[in-house]
Design an enzyme around this catalytic site. Structure first.
Site, PDB file in Angstrom:
ATOM      1  N   CYS A  57       0.845  -1.198   0.000  1.00 19.92           N
ATOM      2  CA  CYS A  57       0.000   0.000   0.000  1.00 19.92           C
ATOM      3  C   CYS A  57       0.881   1.249   0.000  1.00 19.92           C
ATOM      4  O   CYS A  57       1.897   1.312   0.688  1.00 19.92           O
ATOM      5  CB  CYS A  57      -0.908  -0.017   1.231  1.00 19.92           C
ATOM      6  SG  CYS A  57      -2.031   1.390   1.283  1.00 19.92           S
ATOM      7  N   CYS A  61       0.401   4.935   6.963  1.00 16.56           N
ATOM      8  CA  CYS A  61      -0.243   4.770   8.277  1.00 16.56           C
ATOM      9  C   CYS A  61       0.730   4.042   9.221  1.00 16.56           C
ATOM     10  O   CYS A  61       1.113   2.890   8.954  1.00 16.56           O
ATOM     11  CB  CYS A  61      -1.541   3.984   8.133  1.00 16.56           C
ATOM     12  SG  CYS A  61      -2.595   4.617   6.797  1.00 16.56           S
ATOM     13  N   CYS A  64       0.417   0.330  10.383  1.00 22.49           N
ATOM     14  CA  CYS A  64      -0.059  -0.694   9.450  1.00 22.49           C
ATOM     15  C   CYS A  64       1.043  -1.518   8.790  1.00 22.49           C
ATOM     16  O   CYS A  64       1.906  -0.988   8.085  1.00 22.49           O
ATOM     17  CB  CYS A  64      -0.922  -0.044   8.369  1.00 22.49           C
ATOM     18  SG  CYS A  64      -1.708  -1.299   7.318  1.00 22.49           S
ATOM     19  N   CYS A 101     -16.642  -9.000   6.107  1.00 20.85           N
ATOM     20  CA  CYS A 101     -15.977  -7.721   5.810  1.00 20.85           C
ATOM     21  C   CYS A 101     -14.729  -7.970   4.987  1.00 20.85           C
ATOM     22  O   CYS A 101     -13.846  -8.715   5.415  1.00 20.85           O
ATOM     23  CB  CYS A 101     -15.550  -7.035   7.099  1.00 20.85           C
ATOM     24  SG  CYS A 101     -16.877  -6.863   8.283  1.00 20.85           S
ATOM     25  N   CYS A 132     -19.645  -5.981   4.063  1.00 22.44           N
ATOM     26  CA  CYS A 132     -18.935  -4.752   4.408  1.00 22.44           C
ATOM     27  C   CYS A 132     -17.636  -4.763   3.617  1.00 22.44           C
ATOM     28  O   CYS A 132     -17.031  -5.830   3.463  1.00 22.44           O
ATOM     29  CB  CYS A 132     -18.625  -4.724   5.906  1.00 22.44           C
ATOM     30  SG  CYS A 132     -17.712  -3.252   6.417  1.00 22.44           S
ATOM     31  N   CYS A 192     -19.514   2.228   8.831  1.00 21.91           N
ATOM     32  CA  CYS A 192     -18.751   1.572   9.893  1.00 21.91           C
ATOM     33  C   CYS A 192     -17.508   2.437  10.078  1.00 21.91           C
ATOM     34  O   CYS A 192     -16.678   2.536   9.170  1.00 21.91           O
ATOM     35  CB  CYS A 192     -18.355   0.156   9.458  1.00 21.91           C
ATOM     36  SG  CYS A 192     -17.202  -0.647  10.596  1.00 21.91           S
ATOM     37  N   ARG A 264     -17.934  -2.125  18.353  1.00 24.30           N
ATOM     38  CA  ARG A 264     -17.230  -3.399  18.091  1.00 24.30           C
ATOM     39  C   ARG A 264     -15.875  -3.459  18.791  1.00 24.30           C
ATOM     40  O   ARG A 264     -15.029  -2.579  18.593  1.00 24.30           O
ATOM     41  CB  ARG A 264     -17.050  -3.627  16.589  1.00 24.30           C
ATOM     42  CG  ARG A 264     -16.373  -4.975  16.295  1.00 24.30           C
ATOM     43  CD  ARG A 264     -16.327  -5.328  14.806  1.00 24.30           C
ATOM     44  NE  ARG A 264     -17.648  -5.228  14.235  1.00 24.30           N
ATOM     45  CZ  ARG A 264     -17.961  -4.486  13.174  1.00 24.30           C
ATOM     46  NH1 ARG A 264     -17.029  -3.795  12.565  1.00 24.30           N
ATOM     47  NH2 ARG A 264     -19.189  -4.447  12.733  1.00 24.30           N
TER      48      ARG A 264
HETATM   49  N1  SAM Z   1      -6.680   0.560   3.178  1.00 26.71           N
HETATM   50  C1  SAM Z   1      -7.956   0.883   3.646  1.00 26.71           C
HETATM   51  C2  SAM Z   1      -7.948   2.044   4.606  1.00 26.71           C
HETATM   52  O1  SAM Z   1      -6.955   2.285   5.266  1.00 26.71           O
HETATM   53  O2  SAM Z   1      -8.979   2.721   4.685  1.00 26.71           O
HETATM   54  C3  SAM Z   1      -8.693  -0.273   4.292  1.00 26.71           C
HETATM   55  C4  SAM Z   1      -7.950  -1.273   5.163  1.00 26.71           C
HETATM   56  S1  SAM Z   1      -7.208  -0.635   6.664  1.00 26.71           S
HETATM   57  C5  SAM Z   1      -6.143  -1.966   7.115  1.00 26.71           C
HETATM   58  C6  SAM Z   1      -8.558  -0.619   7.802  1.00 26.71           C
HETATM   59  C7  SAM Z   1      -8.298  -0.177   9.221  1.00 26.71           C
HETATM   60  O3  SAM Z   1      -7.641  -1.183   9.955  1.00 26.71           O
HETATM   61  C8  SAM Z   1      -7.438   1.042   9.472  1.00 26.71           C
HETATM   62  O4  SAM Z   1      -8.112   2.245   9.254  1.00 26.71           O
HETATM   63  C9  SAM Z   1      -7.096   0.886  10.934  1.00 26.71           C
HETATM   64  O5  SAM Z   1      -8.063   1.543  11.738  1.00 26.71           O
HETATM   65  C10 SAM Z   1      -7.146  -0.624  11.148  1.00 26.71           C
HETATM   66  N2  SAM Z   1      -5.805  -1.159  11.427  1.00 26.71           N
HETATM   67  C11 SAM Z   1      -4.829  -1.386  10.539  1.00 26.71           C
HETATM   68  N3  SAM Z   1      -3.718  -1.847  11.136  1.00 26.71           N
HETATM   69  C12 SAM Z   1      -3.990  -1.921  12.457  1.00 26.71           C
HETATM   70  C13 SAM Z   1      -3.235  -2.308  13.594  1.00 26.71           C
HETATM   71  N4  SAM Z   1      -1.963  -2.692  13.493  1.00 26.71           N
HETATM   72  N5  SAM Z   1      -3.835  -2.277  14.808  1.00 26.71           N
HETATM   73  C14 SAM Z   1      -5.128  -1.872  14.912  1.00 26.71           C
HETATM   74  N6  SAM Z   1      -5.882  -1.481  13.870  1.00 26.71           N
HETATM   75  C15 SAM Z   1      -5.326  -1.501  12.658  1.00 26.71           C
HETATM   76 FE1  SF4 Z   2      -2.793   1.249   3.404  1.00 33.07          FE
HETATM   77 FE2  SF4 Z   2      -2.745   0.139   5.804  1.00 33.07          FE
HETATM   78 FE3  SF4 Z   2      -3.102   2.755   5.586  1.00 33.07          FE
HETATM   79 FE4  SF4 Z   2      -5.075   1.073   4.786  1.00 33.07          FE
HETATM   80  S1  SF4 Z   2      -4.317   1.340   6.865  1.00 33.07           S
HETATM   81  S2  SF4 Z   2      -4.292   2.880   3.701  1.00 33.07           S
HETATM   82  S3  SF4 Z   2      -3.820  -0.637   4.042  1.00 33.07           S
HETATM   83  S4  SF4 Z   2      -1.254   1.616   4.990  1.00 33.07           S
END
Ligand code: SAM
Ligand code: SF4
Ligand code: DTB
Length: 322
Positions: A57, A61, A64, A101, A132, A192, A264
């Site tokens: 990606c 973030c 992530c 989801c 979802c 959500c 949740r």
């Molecule tokens: N890429 C898309 C986005 O960011 O909108 C969808 C998938 S993203 C992995 C969905 C959500 O997962 C993130 O917004 C975050 O809130 C949660 N998430 C991701 N990594 C996480 C982690 N290590 N611990 C807790 N929540 C996490």
């Molecule tokens: Fe990409 Fe992870 Fe951020 Fe979603 S949360 S936009 S998968 S880096």
């Protein structure tokens, strides 16, 4: 503004801080009272997650493992074929999930990706499950296409307070997220939306995240409260862990502020004791992610969750917005 005076969209920081500061027993009693006024207190909705496109990606973030910028031990995978997704959905249904989801590691999908996701949504609905998806930012046309395809919920999190946001993500703005949420809401798809705690944010940041969520024009139908899962290689690895009592207080305050939303208990359950999860249910959580995996990290085993439900006299149920 809602006609129901219990549904408020004008929360102020001082009153949310006052809720957080209540003696624990008083806060849990208040949250459980609100919970019982709006839901069957022993019923928990269960959703299963599948990562339909993993890793690589472009976003940054900080929590992530799927960001291409960090060296997490993850094998990227292209968008899955529809039949493989439907197989996973059938398994989740057989295990007892009512909602499926599907998450994709995209900043935003391409139009052709959305077409494939619509096929997945239609297939999952045909199995009798709610759908979802979480695909990142959307255009108006993509949102309309997902609605037309029958999508029930779109997950898009605010993640944290507006003030703390830039400490965690720099490649898209808080306003970008609010814009996507408004598109989804305006298209008539259930929202959500929640966040992550335990990222080193302050008490004020947690209160402000809940205020952002509750002061949206309509409360999200589902509010995932994630505890950061610390993943090796990500910038947030090594963050001081959050006091579990503050996590439970966050659930309780969310329940009070958004009385009719599904709150949740989301990522992080694998590091929580059964007793802590029981307190989260008492504080008003009434939904979980279920299945051995979240997107890329581990979740409690299904037989462990079923045993916990049994010990607590909790049963899985519908997900309608009260
Ligand atoms: N890429 C898309 C986005 O960011 O909108 C969808 C998938 S993203 C992995 C969905 C959500 O997962 C993130 O917004 C975050 O809130 C949660 N998430 C991701 N990594 C996480 C982690 N290590 N611990 C807790 N929540 C996490
Ligand atoms: Fe990409 Fe992870 Fe951020 Fe979603 S949360 S936009 S998968 S880096
Ligand atoms: C949400 O709020 N939490 C889920 C779901 N929405 C998509 C994702 C949690 C991901 C945890 C880290 C992982 O497994 O990759």
């Amino acid at each position: 503004m809602s006609a129901n005076p219990a549904i408020r969209h004008d929360w102020q920081l001082d009153e949310v801080q006052a809720l957080y500061a209540l003696p624990f027993n008083d806060l849990i009693f208040k949250a459980q009272t609100v919970h019982r006024e709006n839901f069957d207190p022993n019923e928990v909705q269960i959703s299963s997650l599948l990562s339909i496109k993993t890793g690589s990606c472009s976003e940054d973030c900080g929590y992530c493992p799927q960001s291409a910028r960090y060296d997490s031990d993850l094998t990227p995978e292209a968008l899955m074929p529809v039949d493989a997704v439907l197989k996973a959905a059938q398994l989740a249904k057989d295990q007892g999930a009512s909602r499926f989801c599907m998450g994709a590691a995209w900043r935003q999908p391409k139009d052709r990706d959305v077409e494939r996701v619509v096929e997945m949504v239609q297939g999952v609905k045909a199995l009798g499950m709610e759908t979802c998806v979480t695909l990142g930012m959307l255009t108006d046309a993509q949102t309309a296409r997902l609605k037309e395809g029958g999508l029930d919920y779109y997950n898009h999190n605010l993640d944290t307070s507006e003030d703390y946001y830039s400490e965690v993500i720099t490649t898209r703005t808080y306003q970008d997220r609010l814009d996507t949420l408004a598109r989804v809401r305006d298209a008539g798809i259930n929202v959500c939306c929640g966040g992550i705690v335990g990222m080193g944010e302050s008490d004020v940041d947690r209160a402000n995240l809940l205020i952002e969520l509750a002061n949206l024009p309509k409360h999200p139908e589902s509010v995932p409260v994630n505890m950061l899962v610390q993943v090796e290689g990500t910038p947030l690895m090594g963050t001081e862990s959050l006091d579990p009592i503050i996590f439970i207080r966050t659930i309780a305050v969310a329940r009070i502020m958004m009385p009719k939303s599904r709150v949740r208990l989301s990522a992080g359950r694998n590091n929580m004791s059964d007793e802590m999860q029981a307190l989260c249910f008492l504080a008003g959580a009434n939904s979980i992610f279920y299945g051995d995996k979240l997107l890329t990290t581990d979740n409690p085993m299904t037989n462990h969750d079923l045993a916990l439900f049994d010990r607590l006299g909790v049963y899985s149920g519908g997900s309608s917005y009260a």
